[in-house]
Scaffold this motif. Structure first.
Motif, PDB file in Angstrom:
ATOM      1  N   GLU A 128       8.993  -1.425  13.497  1.00  0.00           N
ATOM      2  CA  GLU A 128       9.323  -0.169  12.827  1.00  0.00           C
ATOM      3  C   GLU A 128       9.075  -0.261  11.323  1.00  0.00           C
ATOM      4  OE1 GLU A 128      13.271   2.769  12.885  1.00  0.00           O
ATOM      5  OE2 GLU A 128      13.381   0.737  13.693  1.00  0.00           O
ATOM      6  N   VAL A 129       8.655   0.861  10.736  1.00  0.00           N
ATOM      7  CA  VAL A 129       8.375   0.914   9.297  1.00  0.00           C
ATOM      8  C   VAL A 129       9.020   2.168   8.700  1.00  0.00           C
ATOM      9  CG1 VAL A 129       6.551   1.193   7.560  1.00  0.00           C
ATOM     10  CG2 VAL A 129       6.182  -0.329   9.494  1.00  0.00           C
ATOM     11  N   VAL A 130       9.689   1.993   7.555  1.00  0.00           N
ATOM     12  CA  VAL A 130      10.205   3.135   6.787  1.00  0.00           C
ATOM     13  C   VAL A 130       9.549   3.087   5.410  1.00  0.00           C
ATOM     14  CG1 VAL A 130      12.233   4.257   5.795  1.00  0.00           C
ATOM     15  CG2 VAL A 130      12.433   3.032   7.968  1.00  0.00           C
ATOM     16  N   GLY A 131       8.886   4.151   5.031  1.00  0.00           N
ATOM     17  CA  GLY A 131       8.156   4.129   3.765  1.00  0.00           C
ATOM     18  C   GLY A 131       8.415   5.328   2.880  1.00  0.00           C
ATOM     19  N   MET A 132       8.242   5.136   1.591  1.00  0.00           N
ATOM     20  CA  MET A 132       8.222   6.233   0.626  1.00  0.00           C
ATOM     21  C   MET A 132       7.036   6.011  -0.308  1.00  0.00           C
ATOM     22  SD  MET A 132      12.082   7.156  -0.541  1.00  0.00           S
ATOM     23  CE  MET A 132      13.271   7.789   0.658  1.00  0.00           C
ATOM     24  N   THR A 133       6.302   7.066  -0.589  1.00  0.00           N
ATOM     25  CA  THR A 133       5.186   6.970  -1.533  1.00  0.00           C
ATOM     26  C   THR A 133       5.250   8.157  -2.494  1.00  0.00           C
ATOM     27  OG1 THR A 133       3.684   8.215  -0.084  1.00  0.00           O
ATOM     28  CG2 THR A 133       3.658   5.810   0.128  1.00  0.00           C
ATOM     29  N   ASP A 134       4.665   7.980  -3.674  1.00  0.00           N
ATOM     30  CA  ASP A 134       4.649   9.079  -4.637  1.00  0.00           C
ATOM     31  C   ASP A 134       3.491   8.872  -5.601  1.00  0.00           C
ATOM     32  OD1 ASP A 134       5.394  11.393  -6.019  1.00  0.00           O
ATOM     33  OD2 ASP A 134       7.511  10.819  -6.129  1.00  0.00           O
TER      34      ASP A 134
ATOM     35  N   ARG B 241      -4.707  -5.051  11.411  1.00  0.00           N
ATOM     36  CA  ARG B 241      -3.246  -5.136  11.265  1.00  0.00           C
ATOM     37  C   ARG B 241      -2.797  -4.748   9.850  1.00  0.00           C
ATOM     38  NH1 ARG B 241      -3.272  -9.041  15.650  1.00  0.00           N
ATOM     39  NH2 ARG B 241      -4.215 -10.682  14.372  1.00  0.00           N
ATOM     40  N   ALA B 242      -3.538  -5.219   8.838  1.00  0.00           N
ATOM     41  CA  ALA B 242      -3.209  -4.852   7.451  1.00  0.00           C
ATOM     42  C   ALA B 242      -3.373  -3.347   7.247  1.00  0.00           C
ATOM     43  CB  ALA B 242      -4.098  -5.629   6.479  1.00  0.00           C
ATOM     44  N   LEU B 243      -4.470  -2.802   7.775  1.00  0.00           N
ATOM     45  CA  LEU B 243      -4.727  -1.359   7.693  1.00  0.00           C
ATOM     46  C   LEU B 243      -3.618  -0.577   8.388  1.00  0.00           C
ATOM     47  CD1 LEU B 243      -6.646   1.117   7.193  1.00  0.00           C
ATOM     48  CD2 LEU B 243      -7.669   0.587   9.431  1.00  0.00           C
ATOM     49  N   GLU B 244      -3.221  -1.017   9.573  1.00  0.00           N
ATOM     50  CA  GLU B 244      -2.194  -0.324  10.353  1.00  0.00           C
ATOM     51  C   GLU B 244      -0.875  -0.249   9.581  1.00  0.00           C
ATOM     52  OE1 GLU B 244      -0.328  -0.642  14.829  1.00  0.00           O
ATOM     53  OE2 GLU B 244      -0.358  -2.468  13.622  1.00  0.00           O
ATOM     54  N   LEU B 245      -0.509  -1.342   8.904  1.00  0.00           N
ATOM     55  CA  LEU B 245       0.754  -1.354   8.174  1.00  0.00           C
ATOM     56  C   LEU B 245       0.723  -0.371   6.995  1.00  0.00           C
ATOM     57  CD1 LEU B 245       3.572  -2.229   7.540  1.00  0.00           C
ATOM     58  CD2 LEU B 245       2.713  -4.430   6.721  1.00  0.00           C
ATOM     59  N   VAL B 246      -0.376  -0.339   6.268  1.00  0.00           N
ATOM     60  CA  VAL B 246      -0.484   0.625   5.160  1.00  0.00           C
ATOM     61  C   VAL B 246      -0.421   2.056   5.690  1.00  0.00           C
ATOM     62  CG1 VAL B 246      -1.935   1.511   3.293  1.00  0.00           C
ATOM     63  CG2 VAL B 246      -1.774  -0.953   3.665  1.00  0.00           C
ATOM     64  N   LEU B 247      -1.162   2.331   6.760  1.00  0.00           N
ATOM     65  CA  LEU B 247      -1.164   3.685   7.331  1.00  0.00           C
ATOM     66  C   LEU B 247       0.216   4.057   7.871  1.00  0.00           C
ATOM     67  CD1 LEU B 247      -4.648   3.740   9.127  1.00  0.00           C
ATOM     68  CD2 LEU B 247      -3.983   5.024   7.080  1.00  0.00           C
ATOM     69  N   ALA B 248       0.945   3.082   8.418  1.00  0.00           N
ATOM     70  CA  ALA B 248       2.302   3.342   8.923  1.00  0.00           C
ATOM     71  C   ALA B 248       3.236   3.725   7.766  1.00  0.00           C
ATOM     72  CB  ALA B 248       2.834   2.121   9.655  1.00  0.00           C
ATOM     73  N   ILE B 249       3.067   3.070   6.613  1.00  0.00           N
ATOM     74  CA  ILE B 249       3.875   3.422   5.428  1.00  0.00           C
ATOM     75  C   ILE B 249       3.542   4.851   4.995  1.00  0.00           C
ATOM     76  CG2 ILE B 249       4.386   2.869   3.012  1.00  0.00           C
ATOM     77  CD1 ILE B 249       3.657  -0.107   3.710  1.00  0.00           C
ATOM     78  N   TYR B 250       2.233   5.161   4.949  1.00  0.00           N
ATOM     79  CA  TYR B 250       1.807   6.523   4.592  1.00  0.00           C
ATOM     80  C   TYR B 250       2.417   7.557   5.547  1.00  0.00           C
ATOM     81  CZ  TYR B 250      -1.965   4.888   1.421  1.00  0.00           C
ATOM     82  OH  TYR B 250      -2.692   4.339   0.392  1.00  0.00           O
ATOM     83  N   LYS B 251       2.356   7.239   6.818  1.00  0.00           N
ATOM     84  CA  LYS B 251       2.826   8.174   7.865  1.00  0.00           C
ATOM     85  C   LYS B 251       4.333   8.400   7.743  1.00  0.00           C
ATOM     86  CE  LYS B 251       2.592   8.637  12.946  1.00  0.00           C
ATOM     87  NZ  LYS B 251       2.048  10.005  13.058  1.00  0.00           N
ATOM     88  N   SER B 252       5.073   7.313   7.576  1.00  0.00           N
ATOM     89  CA  SER B 252       6.525   7.415   7.426  1.00  0.00           C
ATOM     90  C   SER B 252       6.884   8.237   6.184  1.00  0.00           C
ATOM     91  CB  SER B 252       7.152   6.021   7.329  1.00  0.00           C
ATOM     92  OG  SER B 252       8.514   6.103   6.972  1.00  0.00           O
ATOM     93  N   ALA B 253       6.195   7.971   5.087  1.00  0.00           N
ATOM     94  CA  ALA B 253       6.465   8.693   3.833  1.00  0.00           C
ATOM     95  C   ALA B 253       6.168  10.189   3.987  1.00  0.00           C
ATOM     96  CB  ALA B 253       5.625   8.094   2.703  1.00  0.00           C
ATOM     97  N   ALA B 254       5.058  10.498   4.645  1.00  0.00           N
ATOM     98  CA  ALA B 254       4.649  11.901   4.807  1.00  0.00           C
ATOM     99  C   ALA B 254       5.590  12.658   5.742  1.00  0.00           C
ATOM    100  CB  ALA B 254       3.221  11.969   5.331  1.00  0.00           C
ATOM    101  N   GLU B 255       6.073  11.964   6.781  1.00  0.00           N
ATOM    102  CA  GLU B 255       6.916  12.621   7.797  1.00  0.00           C
ATOM    103  C   GLU B 255       8.403  12.534   7.469  1.00  0.00           C
ATOM    104  OE1 GLU B 255       5.804  10.875  11.528  1.00  0.00           O
ATOM    105  OE2 GLU B 255       3.817  11.832  11.530  1.00  0.00           O
ATOM    106  N   GLY B 256       8.756  11.669   6.509  1.00  0.00           N
ATOM    107  CA  GLY B 256      10.153  11.531   6.131  1.00  0.00           C
ATOM    108  C   GLY B 256      11.021  10.905   7.203  1.00  0.00           C
ATOM    109  N   LYS B 257      10.422  10.024   8.005  1.00  0.00           N
ATOM    110  CA  LYS B 257      11.193   9.338   9.054  1.00  0.00           C
ATOM    111  C   LYS B 257      10.533   8.006   9.381  1.00  0.00           C
ATOM    112  CE  LYS B 257       8.753  11.666  12.836  1.00  0.00           C
ATOM    113  NZ  LYS B 257       8.830  12.657  13.909  1.00  0.00           N
TER     114      LYS B 257
END
Length: 359
Positions: free
Chosen positions: A200-206, A324-340
């Motif tokens: 699981e990944v929880v991310g915030m980006t700005d 795998r590195a790409l997937e983790l970055v995209l997962a952070i982006y996705k979590s940040a965009a969806e807020g979950k």
């Protein structure tokens, strides 16, 4: 037997590749770039033979030169398609990070390479740092005991001048932001050291102060690994006034390690319950001081890929590692965009999914 080598993309990172190709005695048959001056600049800088072939069309180059090994150093958004065309032509590959900007393209690269029997290595050269190799050895020997948590901090500065050098930088189509461009090396190391499998990944980006780019200049994330350990990512290009540090921490119940320096090439903390080695000696022995953030890893990465081709084995850093590195970055982006929080594995995701995010 000397391998025929060609380079596609003669921009900022290309000198590291050309130097590694020379050091590893590859036969540099051709350089390709859509801007001919970039090619001439590199031929002159490295005193390459005047007979080195120049191309502005990589398809033509593949057809005429039939290189055994190609390095792809173009803007990130073009990596995927160029890689697929090179594999189709039977060339082995070193692909600059990130391997692609979508998981679908990364999967296609992995699948096609298997079908064609060619080797593909993602250029995560920091895995070859002396410091990182020493830490990896401790992980493999289970000296940390139970892994508790790890942290990757990339505290850098990138100003408007940097982005003006190339119009693709900071765009969702061709690049992504700080996490995808500047931070992916350390994100790769964190995932690799902490057991690779993520739940699981929880991310915030700005985008706090780079209103001239599309993507983020700050990314923060919490990661839950399948082995019960946790990860923290802090990546930014907002540090005043220049790059501050790139650090990697690994904490276990029987060990604590910190790697720092320009590109995690200095061991700053080395404490283990087993006391198998002298911390001061380790710090002194596994210390490198490269001239820039790219480090010294390209040479050993090239040596490894050449050996992998000649002995028909997988490279030390595979295309799957790049995914795998790409997937983790995209997962952070996705979590940040969806807020979950986002559960892994991800089957589909692309930087294009986040277009307009900071408009």
């Amino acid at each position: 037997m000397t391998l025929k080598y060609a380079l596609i993309g003669c921009g900022r990172i290309s000198p590291n590749h050309i130097a590694a190709a020379i050091k590893n005695e590859l036969e540099i048959v051709a350089l390709c770039d859509i801007v001919p001056e970039n090619i001439e600049d590199k031929i002159s800088k490295f005193n390459l033979p005047e007979a080195t072939h120049r191309y502005t069309d990589y398809q033509e180059m593949l057809e005429k030169e039939k290189p055994a090994l190609v390095a792809i150093c173009t803007e990130s958004g073009k990596h995927g398609q160029i890689a697929l065309d090179c594999i189709e032509a039977g060339a082995n590959l070193i692909i600059e990070k990130p391997i692609a900007l979508s998981l679908e393209e990364a999967d296609e690269i992995i699948q096609k390479a298997k079908e064609k029997g060619v080797k593909v290595s993602a250029c995560h050269q920091n895995r070859f740092n002396k410091s990182i190799q020493k830490i990896r050895e401790a992980v493999e020997q289970e000296r940390f005991g139970r892994l508790l948590h790890g942290a990757a901090h990339i505290r850098w500065n990138r100003g408007e001048d940097y982005y003006k050098q190339a119009s693709w930088r900071g765009t969702w189509e061709q690049d992504g932001g700080a996490l995808m461009n500047q931070c992916i090396h350390n994100i790769d190391l964190l995932r690799w050291m902490m057991g690779d499998e993520i739940m699981e990944v929880v991310g915030m980006t700005d985008n706090l102060k780079h209103n001239f780019i599309d993507a983020e200049d700050l990314g923060l994330a919490l990661i839950k690994f399948a082995n019960g350990s946790y990860g923290i990512v802090e990546g930014t290009t907002n540090i005043f006034p220049t790059n501050l540090e790139e650090t990697l921490y690994i904490f276990g119940d029987k060990g604590t390690v910190k790697a720092g320096g320009k590109s995690v090439n200095i061991i700053e903390e080395w404490q283990f319950a087993d006391k198998l080695d002298d911390p001061d000696e380790v710090k002194e022995t596994y210390h490198e001081n490269p001239p820039n953030v790219y480090g010294f890893g390209h040479n050993p990465l090239y040596a490894d890929v050449i050996d992998a081709i000649q002995t028909d084995r997988e490279p030390y850093v595979t295309a799957e590692d790049g995914r795998r590195a790409l997937e983790l970055v995209l997962a952070i982006y996705k979590s940040a965009a969806e807020g979950k929080s986002v559960k892994l594995p991800l089957a589909k995701c692309s930087t294009l999914d986040f277009k307009g995010r900071f408009n």
